[in-house]
Design a protein around this motif. Sequence first.
Motif, PDB file in Angstrom:
ATOM      1  N   ARG A  38     -18.847 -22.892 -41.866  1.00 33.61           N
ATOM      2  CA  ARG A  38     -17.630 -21.775 -42.028  1.00 33.61           C
ATOM      3  C   ARG A  38     -17.082 -21.706 -41.015  1.00 33.61           C
ATOM      4  O   ARG A  38     -15.886 -20.354 -40.994  1.00 33.61           O
ATOM      5  CB  ARG A  38     -18.159 -20.162 -42.795  1.00 33.61           C
ATOM      6  N   THR A  39     -17.769 -22.153 -39.992  1.00 31.31           N
ATOM      7  CA  THR A  39     -16.957 -21.516 -38.454  1.00 31.31           C
ATOM      8  C   THR A  39     -16.129 -23.100 -38.120  1.00 31.31           C
ATOM      9  O   THR A  39     -16.690 -23.753 -38.619  1.00 31.31           O
ATOM     10  CB  THR A  39     -17.602 -20.575 -37.610  1.00 31.31           C
ATOM     11  N   SER A  40     -15.524 -22.571 -36.604  1.00 32.73           N
ATOM     12  CA  SER A  40     -15.463 -24.017 -36.362  1.00 32.73           C
ATOM     13  C   SER A  40     -16.388 -24.379 -35.164  1.00 32.73           C
ATOM     14  O   SER A  40     -16.527 -25.152 -34.657  1.00 32.73           O
ATOM     15  CB  SER A  40     -13.826 -23.319 -34.866  1.00 32.73           C
ATOM     16  N   LEU A  41     -17.308 -23.645 -34.854  1.00 31.32           N
ATOM     17  CA  LEU A  41     -18.356 -24.053 -34.177  1.00 31.32           C
ATOM     18  C   LEU A  41     -19.036 -24.650 -34.508  1.00 31.32           C
ATOM     19  O   LEU A  41     -19.499 -26.095 -33.965  1.00 31.32           O
ATOM     20  CB  LEU A  41     -19.272 -22.690 -33.848  1.00 31.32           C
ATOM     21  N   GLY A  42     -19.384 -25.385 -35.636  1.00 29.32           N
ATOM     22  CA  GLY A  42     -19.974 -27.098 -36.416  1.00 29.32           C
ATOM     23  C   GLY A  42     -19.095 -27.998 -35.355  1.00 29.32           C
ATOM     24  O   GLY A  42     -19.800 -29.062 -35.265  1.00 29.32           O
ATOM     25  N   ALA A  43     -17.591 -27.604 -35.254  1.00 32.98           N
ATOM     26  CA  ALA A  43     -17.367 -29.236 -33.536  1.00 32.98           C
ATOM     27  C   ALA A  43     -17.881 -28.727 -32.667  1.00 32.98           C
ATOM     28  O   ALA A  43     -16.732 -29.292 -31.815  1.00 32.98           O
ATOM     29  CB  ALA A  43     -15.681 -29.259 -34.100  1.00 32.98           C
ATOM     30  N   ALA A  44     -18.028 -27.839 -31.802  1.00 32.27           N
ATOM     31  CA  ALA A  44     -18.676 -27.384 -30.241  1.00 32.27           C
ATOM     32  C   ALA A  44     -18.968 -28.717 -29.875  1.00 32.27           C
ATOM     33  O   ALA A  44     -19.596 -29.713 -30.190  1.00 32.27           O
ATOM     34  CB  ALA A  44     -19.797 -26.357 -30.188  1.00 32.27           C
ATOM     35  N   ALA A  45     -18.427 -29.063 -28.646  1.00 31.19           N
ATOM     36  CA  ALA A  45     -18.712 -29.775 -27.782  1.00 31.19           C
ATOM     37  C   ALA A  45     -18.961 -29.455 -26.721  1.00 31.19           C
ATOM     38  O   ALA A  45     -18.456 -28.571 -25.515  1.00 31.19           O
ATOM     39  CB  ALA A  45     -17.775 -31.111 -28.253  1.00 31.19           C
ATOM     40  N   THR A  46     -19.933 -30.242 -25.694  1.00 27.24           N
ATOM     41  CA  THR A  46     -20.121 -30.144 -24.440  1.00 27.24           C
ATOM     42  C   THR A  46     -18.547 -29.551 -23.889  1.00 27.24           C
ATOM     43  O   THR A  46     -17.951 -30.273 -23.807  1.00 27.24           O
ATOM     44  CB  THR A  46     -21.076 -31.102 -23.647  1.00 27.24           C
ATOM     45  N   GLY A  47     -18.499 -28.701 -23.176  1.00 26.66           N
ATOM     46  CA  GLY A  47     -17.423 -28.644 -22.062  1.00 26.66           C
ATOM     47  C   GLY A  47     -16.323 -27.168 -23.308  1.00 26.66           C
ATOM     48  O   GLY A  47     -15.427 -27.752 -21.744  1.00 26.66           O
ATOM     49  N   ALA A  48     -16.475 -27.335 -23.490  1.00 28.05           N
ATOM     50  CA  ALA A  48     -15.514 -26.705 -24.514  1.00 28.05           C
ATOM     51  C   ALA A  48     -15.996 -25.130 -23.582  1.00 28.05           C
ATOM     52  O   ALA A  48     -16.588 -24.246 -23.840  1.00 28.05           O
ATOM     53  CB  ALA A  48     -16.142 -26.645 -26.476  1.00 28.05           C
ATOM     54  N   ARG A  49     -14.145 -24.095 -24.182  1.00 26.47           N
ATOM     55  CA  ARG A  49     -14.262 -22.899 -23.270  1.00 26.47           C
ATOM     56  C   ARG A  49     -14.684 -22.355 -24.633  1.00 26.47           C
ATOM     57  O   ARG A  49     -13.902 -22.330 -26.087  1.00 26.47           O
ATOM     58  CB  ARG A  49     -13.439 -22.948 -22.742  1.00 26.47           C
ATOM     59  N   VAL A  50     -14.718 -20.937 -24.550  1.00 22.17           N
ATOM     60  CA  VAL A  50     -15.296 -20.369 -25.625  1.00 22.17           C
ATOM     61  C   VAL A  50     -15.303 -18.521 -24.683  1.00 22.17           C
ATOM     62  O   VAL A  50     -15.762 -18.604 -23.941  1.00 22.17           O
ATOM     63  CB  VAL A  50     -17.131 -20.581 -26.044  1.00 22.17           C
ATOM     64  N   ASN A  51     -15.106 -17.915 -25.886  1.00 23.50           N
ATOM     65  CA  ASN A  51     -14.592 -16.291 -25.523  1.00 23.50           C
ATOM     66  C   ASN A  51     -16.017 -15.721 -25.899  1.00 23.50           C
ATOM     67  O   ASN A  51     -16.711 -15.962 -27.371  1.00 23.50           O
ATOM     68  CB  ASN A  51     -14.033 -16.180 -26.558  1.00 23.50           C
ATOM     69  N   LEU A  52     -16.449 -14.841 -25.055  1.00 22.01           N
ATOM     70  CA  LEU A  52     -17.625 -13.900 -25.250  1.00 22.01           C
ATOM     71  C   LEU A  52     -17.545 -12.964 -24.802  1.00 22.01           C
ATOM     72  O   LEU A  52     -17.066 -12.122 -24.186  1.00 22.01           O
ATOM     73  CB  LEU A  52     -18.634 -15.000 -23.589  1.00 22.01           C
ATOM     74  N   GLU A  53     -18.234 -12.201 -25.902  1.00 19.99           N
ATOM     75  CA  GLU A  53     -18.070 -10.762 -25.896  1.00 19.99           C
ATOM     76  C   GLU A  53     -19.274 -10.345 -26.319  1.00 19.99           C
ATOM     77  O   GLU A  53     -20.356 -10.376 -27.407  1.00 19.99           O
ATOM     78  CB  GLU A  53     -17.712  -9.738 -26.597  1.00 19.99           C
TER      79      GLU A  53
END
Length: 210
Positions: free
Chosen positions: A72-87
């Motif tokens: 249900r989220t874009s994290l299914g395509a998560a890959a090493t090196g990707a930048r992500v917003n954190l809170e």
Amino acid sequence: MFTGIVEEVGEIVGVRQTGEVVVLTVRGPVVSTDAAHGDSIAVNGCCLTVADDEGARDDEFRLELVPETLKRTSLGAAATGARVNLERALPANGRLGGHIMQGHVDGVGTLLSRTPGERSDEVRFALPAELSRYVVEKGSIAVDGVSLTVAATDGETFTVALIPTTLADTTLGLREPGDIVNLEVDVLAKYVERLAAGYLGGAQGQDGVK
């Protein structure tokens, strides 16, 4: 809950498949300062639980993604090196600087276009049809965990204006046409719809609400 005020841009430094679960290792020096097992951290707007971080560096934490999250989220395509917003989750005495967010992604959208200005960018996104009624001009929406104000909408798309701080301090400054983003609409609108449905009737809504 969260507010959509990104604390830092982190980096995915590890992706490991364990059965049907994907384990992410994320580097984020700020949010890692007090991250403990069981804590909630929003990663690109998706509320995730900190898992056992045995063996991780002091500036890293681990998260477990179940099939529902992957689907249900874009994290299914998560890959090493990707930048992500954190809170990190909002403390009870914290400031509500953005808008009320749960970190429950309602769907994914697509960045259609961006128009650079002198100091800001105007960015247009496509969104799933079932979410369009929750998006209103001057209302709030979360895009990859960033609290934004809707500048315009035509039902099938919406436009936001990204100020210099947002461009510099979140991943939205890096996004390009065709990129997929996580969307969370205003939870208050969904509750109002459900509560009013029994009195007003109307179109089919989420969770089978009419």
